[in-house]
Design an enzyme around this catalytic site. Structure first.
Site, PDB file in Angstrom:
ATOM      1  N   LYS A   8     -17.655 -19.592 -19.143  1.00 18.09           N
ATOM      2  CA  LYS A   8     -18.132 -20.245 -17.919  1.00 18.09           C
ATOM      3  C   LYS A   8     -18.912 -21.494 -18.326  1.00 18.09           C
ATOM      4  O   LYS A   8     -19.431 -21.570 -19.456  1.00 18.09           O
ATOM      5  CB  LYS A   8     -19.021 -19.325 -17.078  1.00 18.09           C
ATOM      6  CG  LYS A   8     -20.339 -18.857 -17.740  1.00 18.09           C
ATOM      7  CD  LYS A   8     -21.494 -19.832 -17.671  1.00 18.09           C
ATOM      8  CE  LYS A   8     -22.767 -19.312 -18.333  1.00 18.09           C
ATOM      9  NZ  LYS A   8     -23.748 -20.347 -18.668  1.00 18.09           N
ATOM     10  N   PRO A  89     -17.814 -19.770 -29.072  1.00 18.67           N
ATOM     11  CA  PRO A  89     -19.014 -19.737 -29.914  1.00 18.67           C
ATOM     12  C   PRO A  89     -20.135 -18.936 -29.261  1.00 18.67           C
ATOM     13  O   PRO A  89     -20.150 -18.721 -28.057  1.00 18.67           O
ATOM     14  CB  PRO A  89     -19.379 -21.210 -30.063  1.00 18.67           C
ATOM     15  CG  PRO A  89     -18.694 -21.917 -28.959  1.00 18.67           C
ATOM     16  CD  PRO A  89     -17.496 -21.111 -28.566  1.00 18.67           C
ATOM     17  N   GLY A  93     -24.231 -21.114 -24.382  1.00 19.73           N
ATOM     18  CA  GLY A  93     -24.319 -21.491 -22.970  1.00 19.73           C
ATOM     19  C   GLY A  93     -23.000 -21.338 -22.242  1.00 19.73           C
ATOM     20  O   GLY A  93     -22.828 -21.833 -21.127  1.00 19.73           O
ATOM     21  N   LEU A  94     -22.047 -20.628 -22.869  1.00 20.87           N
ATOM     22  CA  LEU A  94     -20.720 -20.427 -22.263  1.00 20.87           C
ATOM     23  C   LEU A  94     -20.547 -19.009 -21.735  1.00 20.87           C
ATOM     24  O   LEU A  94     -19.483 -18.653 -21.216  1.00 20.87           O
ATOM     25  CB  LEU A  94     -19.618 -20.729 -23.289  1.00 20.87           C
ATOM     26  CG  LEU A  94     -19.603 -22.158 -23.834  1.00 20.87           C
ATOM     27  CD1 LEU A  94     -18.539 -22.299 -24.922  1.00 20.87           C
ATOM     28  CD2 LEU A  94     -19.344 -23.156 -22.709  1.00 20.87           C
ATOM     29  N   GLY A  96     -20.236 -16.157 -23.337  1.00 22.38           N
ATOM     30  CA  GLY A  96     -19.216 -15.372 -24.053  1.00 22.38           C
ATOM     31  C   GLY A  96     -19.493 -13.871 -24.084  1.00 22.38           C
ATOM     32  O   GLY A  96     -18.644 -13.073 -23.704  1.00 22.38           O
ATOM     33  N   GLY A  97     -20.688 -13.483 -24.521  1.00 23.87           N
ATOM     34  CA  GLY A  97     -21.021 -12.051 -24.609  1.00 23.87           C
ATOM     35  C   GLY A  97     -21.027 -11.405 -23.237  1.00 23.87           C
ATOM     36  O   GLY A  97     -20.562 -10.262 -23.066  1.00 23.87           O
ATOM     37  N   SER A  98     -21.520 -12.125 -22.246  1.00 28.45           N
ATOM     38  CA  SER A  98     -21.562 -11.594 -20.875  1.00 28.45           C
ATOM     39  C   SER A  98     -20.148 -11.441 -20.334  1.00 28.45           C
ATOM     40  O   SER A  98     -19.838 -10.479 -19.627  1.00 28.45           O
ATOM     41  CB  SER A  98     -22.329 -12.553 -19.960  1.00 28.45           C
ATOM     42  OG  SER A  98     -23.653 -12.669 -20.396  1.00 28.45           O
ATOM     43  N   ASP A 131     -26.021 -13.454 -16.790  1.00 29.04           N
ATOM     44  CA  ASP A 131     -24.729 -14.137 -16.645  1.00 29.04           C
ATOM     45  C   ASP A 131     -23.572 -13.181 -16.357  1.00 29.04           C
ATOM     46  O   ASP A 131     -22.463 -13.639 -16.079  1.00 29.04           O
ATOM     47  CB  ASP A 131     -24.384 -14.887 -17.945  1.00 29.04           C
ATOM     48  CG  ASP A 131     -25.105 -16.220 -18.032  1.00 29.04           C
ATOM     49  OD1 ASP A 131     -25.635 -16.681 -17.002  1.00 29.04           O
ATOM     50  OD2 ASP A 131     -25.122 -16.787 -19.135  1.00 29.04           O
TER      51      ASP A 131
END
Ligand code: C5P
Length: 290
Positions: A8, A89, A93-94, A96-98, A131
């Site tokens: 995101k 990465p 702030g993307l 990813g883990g969420s 997130d």
């Protein structure tokens, strides 16, 4: 079976309040990007999570923690075997883990026959990461609260191509918010809700306006340099979430790819993606709770 967990970005991010809990209320918006981690999920007697990045293997992985709590809440002892092929990465702030956790939860909800509604899953998952709900929502969104009070993004997403550029270092979300608090107590005013209501009412919303950008840039010269360079090649460049990835808009793919190559060659970015913003989550057709 393979499932996508997309990135995101935040189209804008305004901090509207600081809470006793240490969290911050935001007015922000989320859109997905056509780049994703890939989860391979198969039936199993026990729950296990492995990851192509060994640092994210096992029971500390957010996807494991969310699924373990979910099965406990529903009195289940069911398992699933999950492997995460990490393409996004970390601390970037993307989300990813969420996003990995949201995809795993959507699949587990159906596979284990729990069939919780989307709203129930969002409420359950928010305490594990602010997130996660934006991925369970499955559509581009406006967000209030800590990022969990979501409504449909009311306009067309920016057209053209976006470039995501990661500067080679991640940022800690709490550290960026702490820096913001130090500045706010030094009389940098919070953006108040009445101001963000005006932002929302504006037909050309405040895309690219991120209250956390100055802090992220002051914490990391890499973020600062990357943003400066992006602004020299694109009319619209900004940081996503609490960083460290920045986003730039381009009219055509060729310009975006040329900018990506330049950043990589000059060592200003170590990972880039050129693609499109997405209004819909790739798993939308799976139908949460169906
Ligand atoms: O929920 P998440 O794990 O993404 O948040 C990590 C940290 O970021 C929180 O512990 C908090 O310090 C900060 N945060 C915040 N306000 C938000 C989201 C995150 O202060 N809305």
């Amino acid at each position: 079976m393979k499932y996508s967990a997309p990135a995101k970005i935040n189209l804008y991010l305004k901090v509207t309040a600081t809470l006793e809990s240490g969290y911050h209320e935001l007015d922000t918006s989320f859109a997905y990007v056509d780049v994703a981690d890939e989860l391979t999920i198969s039936p199993a007697d026990t729950l296990s999570v492995t990851c192509s990045n060994p640092r994210l293997n096992g029971e500390l992985n957010l996807a494991y923690r969310v699924l373990d709590a979910f099965r406990q809440q529903h009195g289940l002892s069911s398992g699933l075997s999950i492997h995460i092929d990490k393409r996004l990465p970390d601390r970037a702030g993307l989300g990813g883990g969420s996003s990995d956790a949201a995809t795993a939860l959507m699949v587990a909800n159906n596979h284990w026959g729990v069939k919780c509604s989307k709203e129930a899953l969002m409420k359950f998952a928010a305490p594990f990461g602010a997130d996660i709900p934006c991925f369970l929502f499955e559509r581009a969104s406006l967000a209030k609260g800590i990022g969990e009070q979501l409504s449909d993004y009311p306009r067309a997403l920016p057209a053209g191509f976006i470039l995501l550029a990661y500067p080679g270092v991640g940022l800690s979300t709490p550290e960026v918010f702490n820096c913001y608090d130090r500045q706010a107590s030094a009389a940098v005013a919070l953006t108040h809700n009445d101001v963000t209501d005006t932002i929302r009412a504006n037909p050309a919303p405040a895309i690219g306006d991120n209250d956390l950008e100055a802090c992220a840039s002051s914490l990391s010269t890499e973020v600062d340099e990357l943003l400066k360079e992006l602004r020299s090649v694109s009319e619209m460049a900004w940081m996503s979430g609490s960083g460290s990835t920045s986003v730039a808009l381009f009219e055509n793919r060729h310009e975006a790819e040329a900018a990506a190559s330049m950043l990589l060659e000059r060592g200003l970015a170590t990972w880039t993606h050129v693609g499109r913003l997405l209004n819909r989550h790739p798993l939308e057709s799976m139908k949460i709770g169906a």
